[in-house]
Write an enzyme that holds these catalytic residues in place. Sequence first.
Site, PDB file in Angstrom:
ATOM      1  CG  HIS A   7      39.564  41.009  36.759  1.00 47.64           C
ATOM      2  ND1 HIS A   7      38.659  40.224  37.421  1.00 47.64           N
ATOM      3  CD2 HIS A   7      39.012  42.246  36.693  1.00 47.64           C
ATOM      4  CE1 HIS A   7      37.604  40.949  37.747  1.00 47.64           C
ATOM      5  NE2 HIS A   7      37.790  42.186  37.320  1.00 47.64           N
ATOM      6  CG  HIS A  22      36.968  36.824  39.434  1.00 42.14           C
ATOM      7  ND1 HIS A  22      37.223  37.269  38.155  1.00 42.14           N
ATOM      8  CD2 HIS A  22      35.614  36.795  39.556  1.00 42.14           C
ATOM      9  CE1 HIS A  22      36.070  37.487  37.532  1.00 42.14           C
ATOM     10  NE2 HIS A  22      35.078  37.206  38.359  1.00 42.14           N
ATOM     11  CD  GLU A  48      41.343  39.900  32.649  1.00 41.69           C
ATOM     12  OE1 GLU A  48      41.988  39.185  33.451  1.00 41.69           O
ATOM     13  OE2 GLU A  48      40.099  39.925  32.595  1.00 41.69           O
ATOM     14  CD  GLU A  99      40.641  36.486  38.036  1.00 42.64           C
ATOM     15  OE1 GLU A  99      40.581  37.732  37.989  1.00 42.64           O
ATOM     16  OE2 GLU A  99      40.005  35.753  37.270  1.00 42.64           O
TER      17      GLU A  99
END
Length: 308
Positions: A215, A63, A276, A66
């Site tokens: 991410h 992304h 994450e 990110e």
Amino acid sequence: MQNLISDPVSMTSCRQEAYLLRLRRQFPFVYVKTLTRTAFGRSVYALQFGSGSRKLLITAGHHANETITSDAVWQWLFTFCNALLDGRTVCGAEARELYHNAMVYLVPLVNPDGADLAAGVCASGSPEYRAAADIAAQYPDIPFPSGWKANIRGIDLNLQYPAGWSTAREIKFAAGYTRPGPRDYVGPAPLTAPESLAMYGFTRALDPQLTLSYHTQGRVIYWQYDGYDVPGSKAIAERFAAASGYAVAETPYASGHAGYKDWFLQDFRRPGFTIEAGSGENPLPLSQFPDIWSDNLGILLGGMAAVL
């Protein structure tokens, strides 16, 4: 730790090219391969090092906003290679032992077009910027370009894989993402974005034992997808959690389809994890980099140990 980020700036394709030059100069034993080129000609690179038979694949920068994790992956690579040449340990692990017993593949920046856009380095008069700005104008509530997650064509690269893609389409269409946008558009079909298609083909050819997909944000480790409970995966996730302070969680239904990790679990039935990193609102401030780096060093080294 020698920090690669002496002057904190966002990750870009040019920054990665500078890292590659340093890599070739200092650590020529790391092999570099171009997986594909993006719509605007930027390269998606894969790096390889190690001499073991069992393979770990680490990816980051799926992304656009990110990519603080892309820098963390690069930092880890240089740190490990320095320890390898000096015969030192990293967090108590013998770098040479890990090197000789595992093969590591890195794709640090899956989405270089989007990274450059989100970082603000695409010239405002360039064709790529104008095309993205036209897309972004249809989503006025999403900041432009900082809120951009997709590739430059407005396709979310982590919603492109053939694992519940139709379900992801229903969920995202219901949320209003029915056409190219800064985020959450699944594309007209799976694997239509060159970046995702390249990751699909590379992974199938590589046949890794374990994957880590980076991410932001949430400080959480996702280890399963839609009932695919690979034996041993949760135990590995819990070891990663102990090393990082992150939580272990099942993937939320609304965001748990058509992602890279989802597809890997479905098709390979081997451990695959979404990490994450950090907390807050994307893009995370670069001031979080030291914490993200220190939290994830144990996960990255643990990934090498887990494939042995």
